[in-house]
Design a protein around this motif. Sequence first.
Motif, PDB file in Angstrom:
ATOM      1  N   ASN A  96       0.869  -1.335  -0.115  1.00 36.03           N
ATOM      2  CA  ASN A  96      -0.111   0.132   0.057  1.00 36.03           C
ATOM      3  C   ASN A  96       0.877   1.350  -0.164  1.00 36.03           C
ATOM      4  N   ASN A  97       2.108   1.142   0.443  1.00 37.22           N
ATOM      5  CA  ASN A  97       2.943   2.544   0.443  1.00 37.22           C
ATOM      6  C   ASN A  97       3.812   2.323  -0.539  1.00 37.22           C
ATOM      7  N   CYS A  98       3.673   1.657  -1.835  1.00 32.34           N
ATOM      8  CA  CYS A  98       4.424   1.810  -2.906  1.00 32.34           C
ATOM      9  C   CYS A  98       4.760   3.163  -3.502  1.00 32.34           C
ATOM     10  N   GLY A  99       6.044   3.462  -3.584  1.00 26.80           N
ATOM     11  CA  GLY A  99       6.738   4.657  -4.070  1.00 26.80           C
ATOM     12  C   GLY A  99       6.878   5.658  -3.091  1.00 26.80           C
ATOM     13  N   ARG A 100       6.763   5.520  -1.877  1.00 22.37           N
ATOM     14  CA  ARG A 100       7.031   6.419  -0.712  1.00 22.37           C
ATOM     15  C   ARG A 100       8.472   6.129  -0.564  1.00 22.37           C
ATOM     16  N   VAL A 101       9.344   7.334  -0.068  1.00 23.08           N
ATOM     17  CA  VAL A 101      10.541   7.438   0.283  1.00 23.08           C
ATOM     18  C   VAL A 101      10.687   7.821   1.615  1.00 23.08           C
ATOM     19  N   GLY A 102      11.636   7.364   2.430  1.00 25.83           N
ATOM     20  CA  GLY A 102      12.003   7.747   3.799  1.00 25.83           C
ATOM     21  C   GLY A 102      13.208   7.149   4.270  1.00 25.83           C
ATOM     22  N   LEU A 103      13.280   7.442   5.402  1.00 24.88           N
ATOM     23  CA  LEU A 103      14.634   6.823   6.105  1.00 24.88           C
ATOM     24  C   LEU A 103      13.958   5.501   7.029  1.00 24.88           C
ATOM     25  N   ILE A 104      15.025   4.478   7.012  1.00 18.39           N
ATOM     26  CA  ILE A 104      14.892   3.394   7.630  1.00 18.39           C
ATOM     27  C   ILE A 104      14.935   3.542   9.296  1.00 18.39           C
ATOM     28  N   GLU A 105      13.979   3.437   9.946  1.00 18.28           N
ATOM     29  CA  GLU A 105      13.955   3.762  11.462  1.00 18.28           C
ATOM     30  C   GLU A 105      14.384   2.329  12.363  1.00 18.28           C
ATOM     31  N   HIS A 106      13.411   1.340  12.025  1.00 14.75           N
ATOM     32  CA  HIS A 106      14.067   0.186  12.668  1.00 14.75           C
ATOM     33  C   HIS A 106      13.458  -1.106  11.983  1.00 14.75           C
ATOM     34  N   ARG A 107      14.183  -2.096  12.322  1.00  9.22           N
ATOM     35  CA  ARG A 107      13.423  -3.581  11.722  1.00  9.22           C
ATOM     36  C   ARG A 107      13.128  -4.451  12.540  1.00  9.22           C
ATOM     37  N   GLU A 108      11.726  -4.871  12.596  1.00  9.98           N
ATOM     38  CA  GLU A 108      11.408  -5.950  13.412  1.00  9.98           C
ATOM     39  C   GLU A 108      11.711  -7.401  12.853  1.00  9.98           C
ATOM     40  N   ARG A 109      12.192  -8.187  13.696  1.00 10.50           N
ATOM     41  CA  ARG A 109      12.597  -9.377  13.272  1.00 10.50           C
ATOM     42  C   ARG A 109      11.380 -10.224  13.517  1.00 10.50           C
ATOM     43  N   HIS A 110      10.788 -11.126  12.631  1.00  9.93           N
ATOM     44  CA  HIS A 110       9.814 -12.088  13.067  1.00  9.93           C
ATOM     45  C   HIS A 110      10.264 -13.545  12.447  1.00  9.93           C
ATOM     46  N   PRO A 111      10.875 -14.259  13.133  1.00 10.35           N
ATOM     47  CA  PRO A 111      11.210 -15.500  12.747  1.00 10.35           C
ATOM     48  C   PRO A 111      10.154 -16.525  12.097  1.00 10.35           C
ATOM     49  N   ALA A 112      10.193 -17.056  10.962  1.00 11.28           N
ATOM     50  CA  ALA A 112       9.316 -17.918  10.181  1.00 11.28           C
ATOM     51  C   ALA A 112       8.263 -17.087   9.545  1.00 11.28           C
ATOM     52  N   ASP A 113       8.407 -15.717   9.663  1.00  4.35           N
ATOM     53  CA  ASP A 113       7.656 -14.757   8.922  1.00  4.35           C
ATOM     54  C   ASP A 113       8.287 -13.462   8.463  1.00  4.35           C
ATOM     55  N   PHE A 114       7.600 -12.649   7.864  1.00  7.69           N
ATOM     56  CA  PHE A 114       8.148 -11.305   7.328  1.00  7.69           C
ATOM     57  C   PHE A 114       8.636 -10.408   7.985  1.00  7.69           C
ATOM     58  N   ASP A 115       9.799  -9.764   8.148  1.00  4.29           N
ATOM     59  CA  ASP A 115      10.300  -8.797   8.672  1.00  4.29           C
ATOM     60  C   ASP A 115       9.661  -7.651   8.542  1.00  4.29           C
ATOM     61  N   ILE A 116       9.233  -6.833   9.563  1.00  2.12           N
ATOM     62  CA  ILE A 116       8.719  -5.490   9.306  1.00  2.12           C
ATOM     63  C   ILE A 116       9.382  -4.206   9.350  1.00  2.12           C
ATOM     64  N   VAL A 117       9.711  -3.434   8.507  1.00  2.00           N
ATOM     65  CA  VAL A 117      10.642  -2.348   8.529  1.00  2.00           C
ATOM     66  C   VAL A 117       9.868  -1.137   8.567  1.00  2.00           C
ATOM     67  N   HIS A 118      10.138  -0.134   9.710  1.00  2.00           N
ATOM     68  CA  HIS A 118       9.468   1.071   9.832  1.00  2.00           C
ATOM     69  C   HIS A 118      10.252   2.161   9.027  1.00  2.00           C
TER      70      HIS A 118
ATOM     71  N   ALA B  32       4.918   1.388   8.011  1.00  2.00           N
ATOM     72  CA  ALA B  32       5.383   0.222   7.914  1.00  2.00           C
ATOM     73  C   ALA B  32       5.154  -0.801   6.766  1.00  2.00           C
ATOM     74  N   THR B  33       6.334  -1.474   6.312  1.00  2.00           N
ATOM     75  CA  THR B  33       6.131  -2.499   5.455  1.00  2.00           C
ATOM     76  C   THR B  33       6.947  -3.659   5.496  1.00  2.00           C
ATOM     77  N   ARG B  34       6.902  -4.607   4.823  1.00  2.00           N
ATOM     78  CA  ARG B  34       7.464  -5.781   4.640  1.00  2.00           C
ATOM     79  C   ARG B  34       8.954  -5.481   4.126  1.00  2.00           C
ATOM     80  N   ASP B  35       9.864  -6.068   4.571  1.00  2.00           N
ATOM     81  CA  ASP B  35      11.344  -6.105   4.130  1.00  2.00           C
ATOM     82  C   ASP B  35      11.607  -6.381   2.720  1.00  2.00           C
ATOM     83  N   THR B  36      10.757  -7.091   2.312  1.00  4.42           N
ATOM     84  CA  THR B  36      10.984  -7.492   0.788  1.00  4.42           C
ATOM     85  C   THR B  36      10.485  -6.267  -0.156  1.00  4.42           C
ATOM     86  N   ASN B  37       9.849  -5.420   0.235  1.00  2.11           N
ATOM     87  CA  ASN B  37       9.243  -4.267  -0.388  1.00  2.11           C
ATOM     88  C   ASN B  37      10.254  -2.956  -0.352  1.00  2.11           C
ATOM     89  N   VAL B  38      11.288  -3.007   0.562  1.00  2.00           N
ATOM     90  CA  VAL B  38      12.239  -2.100   0.900  1.00  2.00           C
ATOM     91  C   VAL B  38      13.473  -2.081  -0.106  1.00  2.00           C
TER      92      VAL B  38
END
Length: 272
Positions: free
Chosen positions: A187-209, A219-225
């Motif tokens: 949903n946030n495709c095309g937005r630009v910003g600074l990576i604040e932090h990365r949430e680790r989720h074992p066996a699931d998608f990591d979330i990047v803020h 926030a979005t999945r790490d695969t989208n960054v």
Amino acid sequence: MARGPKKHLKRINAPRHWMLDKLGGVFAPRPSTGPHKLRECLPLVILIRNRLKYALTKKEVTSILMQRLVTVDNKVRTDVTYPAGFQDVISIQKTSENFRLLYDTKGRFFIHRITPEEAKFKLLKVKRRQLGPKGIPYIVTHDGRTIRFPDPLIQRGDTVKFDLETNKIVEFVKFDTGNLAMVTGGNNCGRVGLIEHRERHPADFDIVHVRDAAGHTFATRDTNVFVLGQGTKSLVSLPKRKGVKASIIEEQQHFLATQNKLQKSAISSAAV
């Protein structure tokens, strides 16, 4: 029962970001198999005919490409349905124009005009790093390239600056907090910003803020960054709004201001 690969694409099923009108026909150009996925690419016929307006029909696009005037990533392409994708550099010899495919804040492809100097390189996201036959290390990038003997510090998720003339990696940027990044999916495709932090989720998608220049966080999945540069400096030039998503009210105000400007210019020209 269907046999073999599909060769057609109905217009109603074409990706929304191509912005094709519903009543323009039954079918849409189906992208050829290539470096980008069908729903994450822009065929050359749509780019030249619908976006740049250099042709009126597909036949005219074919005659332009057959003159070997259009290059994608410094290689001549004559296939009208060749899939150009994110970060690809499109150069047109006759007009001496260079474009880079980026996303706007609504997730649509934006054809960004660039200088000849900037057209000499592109950014690639590392999808995976592996050892090949005889223990040769290599990386695979988001556009299907396989690059052997990369820097040992380059890992999955990092971005490399790739020289299109020498086909070698010039530099790389780590996928770290504090670096500038663009979102390439969701949903946030095309937005630009600074990576604040990365949430680790074992066996699931990591979330990047991510925090954009206006101070909005999302926030979005790490695969989208897709990392664009070290710190706040981007390795490539960005479109006008620098990837900051406007609210509905801001968009309306901008639209009304543009309309008022057009009306004033029309009145002044009529008075003359």
